[in-house]
Scaffold this active site. Structure first.
Site, PDB file in Angstrom:
ATOM      1  N   TRP A   1       0.830  -1.216   0.000  1.00  0.00           N
ATOM      2  CA  TRP A   1       0.000   0.000   0.000  1.00  0.00           C
ATOM      3  C   TRP A   1       0.858   1.258   0.000  1.00  0.00           C
ATOM      4  CZ3 TRP A   1      -4.355  -0.403  -2.116  1.00  0.00           C
ATOM      5  CH2 TRP A   1      -5.151  -1.530  -1.921  1.00  0.00           C
TER       6      TRP A   1
ATOM      7  N   ASP B   1      -1.632   6.841   6.259  1.00  0.00           N
ATOM      8  CA  ASP B   1      -2.705   6.010   5.712  1.00  0.00           C
ATOM      9  C   ASP B   1      -3.092   5.005   6.791  1.00  0.00           C
ATOM     10  OD1 ASP B   1      -4.340   4.199   4.450  1.00  0.00           O
ATOM     11  OD2 ASP B   1      -2.951   3.708   2.815  1.00  0.00           O
TER      12      ASP B   1
ATOM     13  N   LYS C   1     -12.477  -1.389   6.054  1.00  0.00           N
ATOM     14  CA  LYS C   1     -11.800  -2.409   6.852  1.00  0.00           C
ATOM     15  C   LYS C   1     -12.210  -2.313   8.328  1.00  0.00           C
ATOM     16  CE  LYS C   1      -8.751  -2.687   3.205  1.00  0.00           C
ATOM     17  NZ  LYS C   1      -7.995  -1.790   2.361  1.00  0.00           N
TER      18      LYS C   1
HETATM   19  C1  LIG Z   1      -7.397  -1.181   1.380  1.00  0.00           C
HETATM   20  C2  LIG Z   1      -6.324  -0.194   1.534  1.00  0.00           C
HETATM   21  C3  LIG Z   1      -6.179   0.887   0.658  1.00  0.00           C
HETATM   22  C4  LIG Z   1      -7.069   1.082  -0.551  1.00  0.00           C
HETATM   23  O1  LIG Z   1      -8.317   1.479  -0.164  1.00  0.00           O
HETATM   24  P1  LIG Z   1      -9.470   1.848  -1.227  1.00  0.00           P
HETATM   25  O2  LIG Z   1     -10.488   2.475  -0.347  1.00  0.00           O
HETATM   26  O3  LIG Z   1      -9.912   0.558  -1.846  1.00  0.00           O
HETATM   27  O4  LIG Z   1      -8.903   2.766  -2.226  1.00  0.00           O
HETATM   28  C5  LIG Z   1      -5.168   1.791   0.894  1.00  0.00           C
HETATM   29  N1  LIG Z   1      -4.333   1.654   1.938  1.00  0.00           N
HETATM   30  C6  LIG Z   1      -4.438   0.629   2.805  1.00  0.00           C
HETATM   31  C7  LIG Z   1      -3.485   0.524   3.950  1.00  0.00           C
HETATM   32  C8  LIG Z   1      -5.432  -0.329   2.633  1.00  0.00           C
HETATM   33  O5  LIG Z   1      -5.547  -1.350   3.486  1.00  0.00           O
END
Ligand SMILES: *Cc1c(COP(=O)(O)O)cnc(C)c1O
Length: 362
Positions: free
Chosen positions: A103, A173, A197
């Site tokens: 990511w 993030d 998540k």
């Molecule tokens: C799932 C995830 C993303 C991507 O998320 P989207 O909402 O599908 O764009 C980005 N960073 C991390 C750490 C993730 O787990």
């Protein structure tokens, strides 16, 4: 009684049963208005309350200091990968990226196409088996910002603590671990997280951003891609993802009723200990994919001795009601995602299954 799976999906992922049940109860008639929350204006007083309450619950649960705003945006965390460099990279200033796995790499690649970047730290040499020590992060004083990924959902690694970057804005993030434990938001200038998540359904991205950073952002951008557009309109510039925010609101209330983030962390530690103990006590039958001090509370990755054995593990676990244990296609092996809403009982059942499977196949 509805039968619920042992849901270890990585995302979209488990939601608290109580939240689903309340949403079901209110689905057709939202609190006596004779319509669902999806069927009314996003400028109605009912929706405004959902929006305001969700924003203030994020602030309350995380102890967000004054001088920050909570935004509900669309486009997922992936849109933030672009919005952040577009808004905050100025000519002559580079964004430093901490590369910890898939990511972080995606965020870095997106920024590279937009402005200047540098690698502030990378775990590539260790095969992303650990998070960098805080002292290993190269915080250049002239950097536009430092970007890190709090939890690498695919590798199964998580920062135990965050660096102090002084005057350089820190951006995180938190898509896969927001609200999993108390977090010192004051270290960050911007935190973002796709909700699907640990916070709710897909469709909404939470951004917690310092006003000062918004004020400094690039104004020469399309309206929807400017942070100030959303900051100035309480995230109601255009039609928001009403239902996603509504569910996130219920999840936030559920976290509060569970005892807030201290309780959440305690429960998450108890849950993950069951599974990490099953790995560590297996005499090498199961092998963790991450160094112990970088292990995640949210995504537990492990391998078995052979591909055949892993296929057998997946097959037998599926027969016993376990879902989502196959690792991400980029790394393979196994991954159990143990987000806030995954009950202790599911983790206990998985640890028991792992111990039993080892006895039968070890
Ligand atoms: C799932 C995830 C993303 C991507 O998320 P989207 O909402 O599908 O764009 C980005 N960073 C991390 C750490 C993730 O787990």
């Amino acid at each position: 009684m509805t039968k619920r799976a042992y849901n270890f999906n990585a995302g979209p992922a488990a939601l608290p049963l109580e939240v689903l049940q309340q949403a079901q109860e209110e689905f057709v008639d939202y609190r006596g208005i004779g319509m669902s929350i999806m069927e009314i204006s996003h400028r109605s007083k009912e929706y405004e309350q959902v929006n305001d309450e969700a924003q203030s619950l994020v602030k309350e649960l995380l102890g967000v200091p004054d001088g920050y705003q909570v935004l509900f945006l669309q486009g997922g965390a992936s849109t933030q990968f672009a919005m952040i460099p577009m808004n905050f990279l100025k000519p002559g200033q580079a964004g430093g990226y901490v590369l910890t796995g898939s990511w972080a790499d995606k965020a870095y690649k997106e920024a590279k196409g937009i402005g200047e970047t540098y690698v502030a730290a990378t775990g590539e040499a260790s095969g992303f088996r650990r998070m960098p020590a805080l002292g290993e992060i190269d915080v250049q004083p002239e950097a536009a910002y430092i970007h890190l990924t709090s939890n690498e959902t695919i590798a199964g690694s998580q920062f135990a603590d965050f660096p102090d970057t002084g005057n350089v804005p820190l951006i995180g993030d938190f898509s896969s671990d927001i609200l999993c434990r108390p977090t010192d938001v004051s270290k960050f200038s911007l935190i973002y997280a796709g909700a699907q998540k640990n916070l709710g359904p897909s469709g909404v991205t939470v951004v917690i951003v310092r006003d000062e950073l918004v004020e400094r952002a690039n104004k020469n951008l399309p309206t929807m891609l400017r942070f100030d557009t959303h900051a100035q309109s309480k995230s109601l510039y255009n039609t928001p993802p009403v239902y996603s925010v509504y569910i996130a609101n219920l999840v936030l209330k559920w976290i509060k009723a569970t005892g807030g983030l201290e309780a959440m962390e305690r429960i998450n530690r108890d849950k993950t200990k069951l599974i990490y103990d099953a790995i560590d006590g297996s005499g090498g039958f199961y092998r963790g994919l991450v160094e112990p001090d970088s292990r995640s509370l949210m995504n537990i990755t492990f391998a078995l001795g052979s591909e055949e054995l892993e296929a057998q593990f997946i097959k037998e676990s599926a027969q016993q009601g376990f879902v989502g244990l196959k690792g991400h296609r980029d790394v393979g092996h196994m991954r159990a995602s143990t987000y806030n809403a995954v009950p202790y009982e599911s983790c206990k059942a998985l640890a028991d299954f792992m111990n039993d499977f080892r006895r039968r196949n070890g």
